[in-house]
Design an enzyme around this catalytic site. Structure first.
Site, PDB file in Angstrom:
ATOM      1  N   LYS A  49       3.280  30.489 -79.147  1.00  0.00           N
ATOM      2  CA  LYS A  49       2.439  31.345 -79.735  1.00  0.00           C
ATOM      3  C   LYS A  49       2.945  33.016 -79.669  1.00  0.00           C
ATOM      4  CE  LYS A  49      -1.695  28.469 -78.844  1.00  0.00           C
ATOM      5  NZ  LYS A  49      -2.936  28.283 -78.200  1.00  0.00           N
TER       6      LYS A  49
ATOM      7  N   TYR B 135      -5.481  24.079 -87.005  1.00  0.00           N
ATOM      8  CA  TYR B 135      -6.741  24.267 -86.132  1.00  0.00           C
ATOM      9  C   TYR B 135      -7.999  23.540 -86.827  1.00  0.00           C
ATOM     10  CZ  TYR B 135      -4.166  26.591 -82.287  1.00  0.00           C
ATOM     11  OH  TYR B 135      -3.390  26.718 -81.312  1.00  0.00           O
TER      12      TYR B 135
ATOM     13  N   ARG C  59       2.212  18.468 -72.453  1.00  0.00           N
ATOM     14  CA  ARG C  59       0.792  18.988 -72.117  1.00  0.00           C
ATOM     15  C   ARG C  59       0.542  19.318 -70.673  1.00  0.00           C
ATOM     16  NH1 ARG C  59      -3.396  20.184 -75.952  1.00  0.00           N
ATOM     17  NH2 ARG C  59      -5.023  19.351 -74.431  1.00  0.00           N
TER      18      ARG C  59
ATOM     19  N   THR D 295      -5.944  25.004 -70.637  1.00  0.00           N
ATOM     20  CA  THR D 295      -6.030  25.793 -71.880  1.00  0.00           C
ATOM     21  C   THR D 295      -6.256  27.302 -71.242  1.00  0.00           C
ATOM     22  OG1 THR D 295      -7.213  24.170 -73.032  1.00  0.00           O
ATOM     23  CG2 THR D 295      -7.333  26.529 -73.733  1.00  0.00           C
TER      24      THR D 295
ATOM     25  N   ARG E 148       1.443  27.979 -68.922  1.00  0.00           N
ATOM     26  CA  ARG E 148       0.269  28.797 -68.936  1.00  0.00           C
ATOM     27  C   ARG E 148       0.047  29.693 -67.699  1.00  0.00           C
ATOM     28  NH1 ARG E 148      -3.255  24.649 -72.888  1.00  0.00           N
ATOM     29  NH2 ARG E 148      -2.665  25.635 -74.957  1.00  0.00           N
TER      30      ARG E 148
ATOM     31  N   ASN F  58      -2.774  32.065 -74.725  1.00  0.00           N
ATOM     32  CA  ASN F  58      -2.240  31.413 -74.130  1.00  0.00           C
ATOM     33  C   ASN F  58      -0.730  30.719 -73.989  1.00  0.00           C
ATOM     34  OD1 ASN F  58      -2.867  29.640 -75.654  1.00  0.00           O
ATOM     35  ND2 ASN F  58      -4.508  28.276 -74.646  1.00  0.00           N
TER      36      ASN F  58
ATOM     37  N   HIS G 278       1.201  26.020 -77.535  1.00  0.00           N
ATOM     38  CA  HIS G 278       0.501  24.938 -78.221  1.00  0.00           C
ATOM     39  C   HIS G 278       1.298  23.588 -77.979  1.00  0.00           C
ATOM     40  CE1 HIS G 278      -1.949  22.260 -80.843  1.00  0.00           C
ATOM     41  NE2 HIS G 278      -0.766  21.938 -81.237  1.00  0.00           N
TER      42      HIS G 278
HETATM   43  O1  CDP Z   1      -4.613  24.392 -76.855  1.00  0.00           O
HETATM   44  P1  CDP Z   1      -5.672  23.456 -76.124  1.00  0.00           P
HETATM   45  O2  CDP Z   1      -5.416  22.074 -76.603  1.00  0.00           O
HETATM   46  O3  CDP Z   1      -5.450  23.414 -74.638  1.00  0.00           O
HETATM   47  O4  CDP Z   1      -7.229  23.849 -76.268  1.00  0.00           O
HETATM   48  P2  CDP Z   1      -8.196  23.780 -77.485  1.00  0.00           P
HETATM   49  O5  CDP Z   1      -9.441  23.622 -76.488  1.00  0.00           O
HETATM   50  O6  CDP Z   1      -7.642  22.620 -78.352  1.00  0.00           O
HETATM   51  O7  CDP Z   1      -8.236  25.437 -78.231  1.00  0.00           O
HETATM   52  C1  CDP Z   1      -7.188  25.384 -78.951  1.00  0.00           C
HETATM   53  C2  CDP Z   1      -6.868  26.726 -78.907  1.00  0.00           C
HETATM   54  O8  CDP Z   1      -7.993  27.914 -79.172  1.00  0.00           O
HETATM   55  C3  CDP Z   1      -6.708  27.346 -77.281  1.00  0.00           C
HETATM   56  O9  CDP Z   1      -5.270  26.834 -76.992  1.00  0.00           O
HETATM   57  C4  CDP Z   1      -6.767  28.926 -77.530  1.00  0.00           C
HETATM   58  O10 CDP Z   1      -5.806  29.561 -77.823  1.00  0.00           O
HETATM   59  C5  CDP Z   1      -8.006  28.852 -78.288  1.00  0.00           C
HETATM   60  N1  CDP Z   1      -9.275  28.913 -77.792  1.00  0.00           N
HETATM   61  C6  CDP Z   1      -9.949  30.284 -77.866  1.00  0.00           C
HETATM   62  O11 CDP Z   1      -9.370  31.351 -78.216  1.00  0.00           O
HETATM   63  N2  CDP Z   1     -11.149  30.252 -76.924  1.00  0.00           N
HETATM   64  C7  CDP Z   1     -11.763  29.306 -76.569  1.00  0.00           C
HETATM   65  N3  CDP Z   1     -12.919  29.426 -76.101  1.00  0.00           N
HETATM   66  C8  CDP Z   1     -11.139  28.164 -76.356  1.00  0.00           C
HETATM   67  C9  CDP Z   1     -10.034  27.935 -77.245  1.00  0.00           C
HETATM   68 MG    MG Z   2      -6.192  21.213 -78.510  1.00  0.00          MG
END
Ligand code: CDP
Ligand code: MG
Length: 147
Positions: free
Chosen positions: A9, A49, A85, A91, A102, A112, A115
């Site tokens: 990222k 997304y 993962r 996350t 991370r 973070n 992805h």
């Molecule tokens: O990336 P991951 O699958 O671990 O997390 P996700 O729940 O699918 O969320 C996608 C991305 O959104 C995260 O990696 C964060 O960069 C962002 N995010 C955020 O900005 N604020 C949140 N409360 C949750 C996620």
């Molecule tokens: Mg995700």
């Protein structure tokens, strides 16, 4: 063998951690089948997304993801989707296990560092967003012998 889509990222890229992150995946034995540098725009972010559209953090997530260049890559390996993962970690870096990417490189639950696809369906969908068939190496690696 499984393929997964990884993004380094904009936060990690800007802080010069791309090499460290790629090294982690390579040292775990994953093969890089595709890689490119690009800057996401809002349209690409909305496709990648899509499931997050409407969430309270969506606008800030898109702002972050479009803030600078990122690296997209396809990694291949046994059980790649789950293993990548796991190497990435949870996350939010506060929840991420020691030794994960991370934990080391993320600075917040949004910024973070990486992805990775979360299922075979999302891997197939996400790989096709970033790469054409011709951009994905599908042969075997060949190591030159010494002369
Ligand atoms: O990336 P991951 O699958 O671990 O997390 P996700 O729940 O699918 O969320 C996608 C991305 O959104 C995260 O990696 C964060 O960069 C962002 N995010 C955020 O900005 N604020 C949140 N409360 C949750 C996620
Ligand atoms: Mg995700």
């Amino acid at each position: 063998m499984e393929k997964t889509l990884v993004l380094i990222k904009p936060d990690a890229f800007a802080r010069h951690h791309a090499g460290d992150i790629i090294k982690r995946y390579e040292s775990e034995g994953f093969r890089i089948l595709a890689m490119k540098l690009l800057k996401m725009d809002e349209r690409l972010a909305s496709i990648h997304y899509a499931e997050h559209i409407g969430r309270p953090y969506y606008k800030d997530l898109v702002g972050f993801m479009t803030s600078g260049p990122l690296i997209a890559m396809v990694l291949e390996g046994e059980d790649a989707i789950a293993r990548v993962r796991k190497i990435n970690g949870k996350t939010n870096p506060k929840d991420a296990e020691e030794g994960t990417i991370r934990k080391e490189f993320a600075t917040s639950g949004r910024r973070n560092a990486v992805h990775a696809s979360d299922s075979p369906e999302s891997a197939a969908r996400e790989i096709a967003i970033f790469f054409n068939q011709t951009e994905i190496y599908d042969g075997t690696y060949h190591v030159e012998a010494d002369d």
